[in-house]
Design an enzyme around this catalytic site. Structure first.
Site, PDB file in Angstrom:
ATOM      1  N   GLY A 157       8.280   1.593   7.536  1.00  0.00           N
ATOM      2  CA  GLY A 157       8.377   0.934   7.377  1.00  0.00           C
ATOM      3  C   GLY A 157       7.575   1.085   6.597  1.00  0.00           C
ATOM      4  O   GLY A 157       7.117   1.742   5.940  1.00  0.00           O
TER       5      GLY A 157
ATOM      6  N   VAL B 114       3.818  -0.565   4.388  1.00  0.00           N
ATOM      7  CA  VAL B 114       2.165  -1.451   4.619  1.00  0.00           C
ATOM      8  C   VAL B 114       2.062  -2.079   3.979  1.00  0.00           C
ATOM      9  O   VAL B 114       2.625  -1.731   2.166  1.00  0.00           O
ATOM     10  CB  VAL B 114       1.838   0.193   4.698  1.00  0.00           C
ATOM     11  CG1 VAL B 114       0.022  -0.493   5.286  1.00  0.00           C
ATOM     12  CG2 VAL B 114       1.886   0.112   6.035  1.00  0.00           C
TER      13      VAL B 114
ATOM     14  N   LEU C 124       0.598  -1.287   0.290  1.00  0.00           N
ATOM     15  CA  LEU C 124       0.124  -0.106   0.000  1.00  0.00           C
ATOM     16  C   LEU C 124       1.365   1.437  -0.486  1.00  0.00           C
ATOM     17  O   LEU C 124       0.066   2.454  -0.403  1.00  0.00           O
ATOM     18  CB  LEU C 124      -0.888   0.407   1.218  1.00  0.00           C
ATOM     19  CG  LEU C 124      -1.988  -0.951   1.398  1.00  0.00           C
ATOM     20  CD1 LEU C 124      -2.360  -0.902   2.368  1.00  0.00           C
ATOM     21  CD2 LEU C 124      -2.889  -1.041   0.294  1.00  0.00           C
ATOM     22  N   GLY C 125       2.006   1.057   0.551  1.00  0.00           N
ATOM     23  CA  GLY C 125       2.752   2.126   0.824  1.00  0.00           C
ATOM     24  C   GLY C 125       3.897   1.990   1.479  1.00  0.00           C
ATOM     25  O   GLY C 125       4.004   0.877   2.039  1.00  0.00           O
TER      26      GLY C 125
ATOM     27  N   LYS D 253       2.541  -3.681   8.950  1.00  0.00           N
ATOM     28  CA  LYS D 253       3.371  -2.388   8.729  1.00  0.00           C
ATOM     29  C   LYS D 253       4.226  -3.758   9.398  1.00  0.00           C
ATOM     30  O   LYS D 253       3.897  -3.909  10.326  1.00  0.00           O
ATOM     31  CB  LYS D 253       2.979  -2.095   9.395  1.00  0.00           C
ATOM     32  CG  LYS D 253       3.940  -0.547   9.110  1.00  0.00           C
ATOM     33  CD  LYS D 253       3.920   0.807   9.392  1.00  0.00           C
ATOM     34  CE  LYS D 253       4.565   1.700   9.350  1.00  0.00           C
ATOM     35  NZ  LYS D 253       4.636   3.387   9.899  1.00  0.00           N
TER      36      LYS D 253
ATOM     37  N   GLY E 218       6.402   4.345   4.732  1.00  0.00           N
ATOM     38  CA  GLY E 218       6.972   5.794   5.328  1.00  0.00           C
ATOM     39  C   GLY E 218       8.410   5.027   5.803  1.00  0.00           C
ATOM     40  O   GLY E 218       9.122   4.183   6.239  1.00  0.00           O
ATOM     41  N   ALA E 219       8.551   6.605   6.821  1.00  0.00           N
ATOM     42  CA  ALA E 219       9.697   6.114   7.405  1.00  0.00           C
ATOM     43  C   ALA E 219      10.327   4.597   8.660  1.00  0.00           C
ATOM     44  O   ALA E 219      11.305   4.887   8.712  1.00  0.00           O
ATOM     45  CB  ALA E 219      10.078   7.487   8.382  1.00  0.00           C
TER      46      ALA E 219
ATOM     47  N   ASP F  96       1.023  15.395  13.380  1.00  0.00           N
ATOM     48  CA  ASP F  96       1.499  16.115  12.015  1.00  0.00           C
ATOM     49  C   ASP F  96       0.319  15.021  10.979  1.00  0.00           C
ATOM     50  O   ASP F  96       0.111  14.593  10.147  1.00  0.00           O
ATOM     51  CB  ASP F  96       2.526  14.263  11.392  1.00  0.00           C
ATOM     52  CG  ASP F  96       3.004  15.211  10.290  1.00  0.00           C
ATOM     53  OD1 ASP F  96       2.814  15.403  10.022  1.00  0.00           O
ATOM     54  OD2 ASP F  96       3.383  14.030   9.517  1.00  0.00           O
TER      55      ASP F  96
END
Ligand SMILES: Nc1ncnc2c1ncn2[C@@H]1O[C@H](COP(=O)(O)OP(=O)(O)OP(=O)(O)O)[C@@H](O)[C@H]1O
Length: 327
Positions: free
Chosen positions: A40, A42, A34-35, A55, A37-38, A146
């Site tokens: 890990g 997902v 799915l994507g 994740k 990030g910083a 955030d």
């Protein structure tokens, strides 16, 4: 940073791959990525109860810190704040052992495209929902940090705003640990990065501005930042309707989410906004109709039909709004 991580993505999982937790022995079948990030990557996966988001990361500390936040949030009564927490475990691969956690899979539409497709009333309604959720979060001693459209999603119908990435959630009183410049009051020189409710409320105001300026904008070195933001608000008819609420949040005038929510609710339901909506509809009536002088009864019935439509739409919006509040 992301470039670096994407090239070195730890523990790459493949569609169809079966992940079995080392400790809890629960099994998940990977569907797709799915994507990332910083902390890990997902994946969408299938567990025994259906679709989940999994994740996987490299650092146990970062993963357990996110798990800790999700667990804290799931203790809050009522509507889930963030995706609900399902499982935490380790995966053993030929490259090593990696920590992962499993959460509710949130399926929906990103915020800005949602607003672009739907009626302008949805700006106020979703922000009222968001402020109720923020109030619950603040009451248990946390600040989102955030807050930005990328970390939010609209699920439904019935439409509901949900939080996706809780990685920036910070305990009240500490320094905000993750932020994005456009939504950060420190960047605009309009406040500190201390984790307090007004920090999140500032970001809510910037999300509202972002809804009407999808490509965002930079701080102009030539003008005072507050003046620049104020200009962006008054130059937009929709934002102007919420001017006092947005400006109040930018100036840190609301010390709690419920105060900002109250101010916004009065503007979402104001007779002005309803009148403005009706006027817009009337001025948009096709010219063809104006020419057909003979067909008076049809014109009258179409006006009645239009009034009925507008009335039904507003009723629906309010029902959805109150429905959202009850969840
Ligand atoms: N619970 C979820 N349900 C559905 N999609 C999710 C979920 N959690 C994350 N995603 C998707 O995975 C992507 C990566 O999420 P993640 O929280 O790891 O990183 P990020 O928010 O993009 O970056 P960072 O954490 O560095 O700010 C998100 O952009 C989102 O599209």
């Amino acid at each position: 940073m992301k470039e670096f991580i994407s090239k070195n993505q730890v523990c790459k999982l493949h569609p169809g791959q079966q992940v079995i937790g080392k400790w809890h022995r629960k099994s998940y079948k990977i569907v797709k990525q799915l994507g990332y990030g910083a902390t890990g990557t997902v994946y969408l996966a299938h567990g025994v109860d259906g679709a989940v988001a999994l994740k996987v990361g490299a650092e146990s500390m970062a993963i357990s810190s996110e798990v800790n936040v999700l667990q804290q949030l799931s203790k809050v009564q009522g509507q889930h704040l963030g995706p609900s927490f399902i499982d935490v475990d380790d995966i053993i691969t030929s490259e090593g052992t990696y920590p992962f956690y499993v959460m509710e899979y949130l399926e929906g539409e990103p915020l800005i495209p949602f607003w672009q497709k739907h009626r302008p009333e949805w700006l106020g309604i979703l922000m009222v929902q968001l402020l109720s959720d923020l109030d619950r979060l603040h009451r248990i001693g946390w600040i989102f940090g955030d807050l930005k459209p990328e970390n939010l999603i609209v699920t439904g119908p019935p439409y509901r705003i949900r939080w996706m990435d809780v990685g920036g959630t910070t305990m009240k009183g500490r320094a905000i640990k993750e932020y994005t410049e456009f939504f950060d009051r420190g960047y605009w020189g309009l406040g500190s990065r201390k984790a307090e409710p007004s920090y999140d409320l500032y970001s809510v105001a910037m999300i509202m501005i972002n809804s009407r300026y999808p490509s965002r904008f930079d701080k102009k070195p030539s003008s005072a930042p507050y003046k620049q933001l104020q200009k962006a608000i008054v130059n937009d008819t929709i934002l102007k309707k919420y001017q006092s609420t947005i400006e109040g949040a930018l100036q840190g005038k609301f010390s709690e989410a419920m105060a900002m929510r109250k101010s916004l609710v009065s503007q979402v339901g104001s007779s002005d906004s309803r009148r403005e909506y009706k006027v817009t509809r009337r001025t948009q009536a096709p010219t063809k109709q104006r020419k057909k002088k003979k067909k008076q009864p049809a014109k009258k019935s179409s006006a009645i039909f239009e009034t009925f439509l507008v009335g039904s739409f507003l009723l629906l919006v309010y029902i959805l709004y109150w429905f959202g509040q009850m969840m």
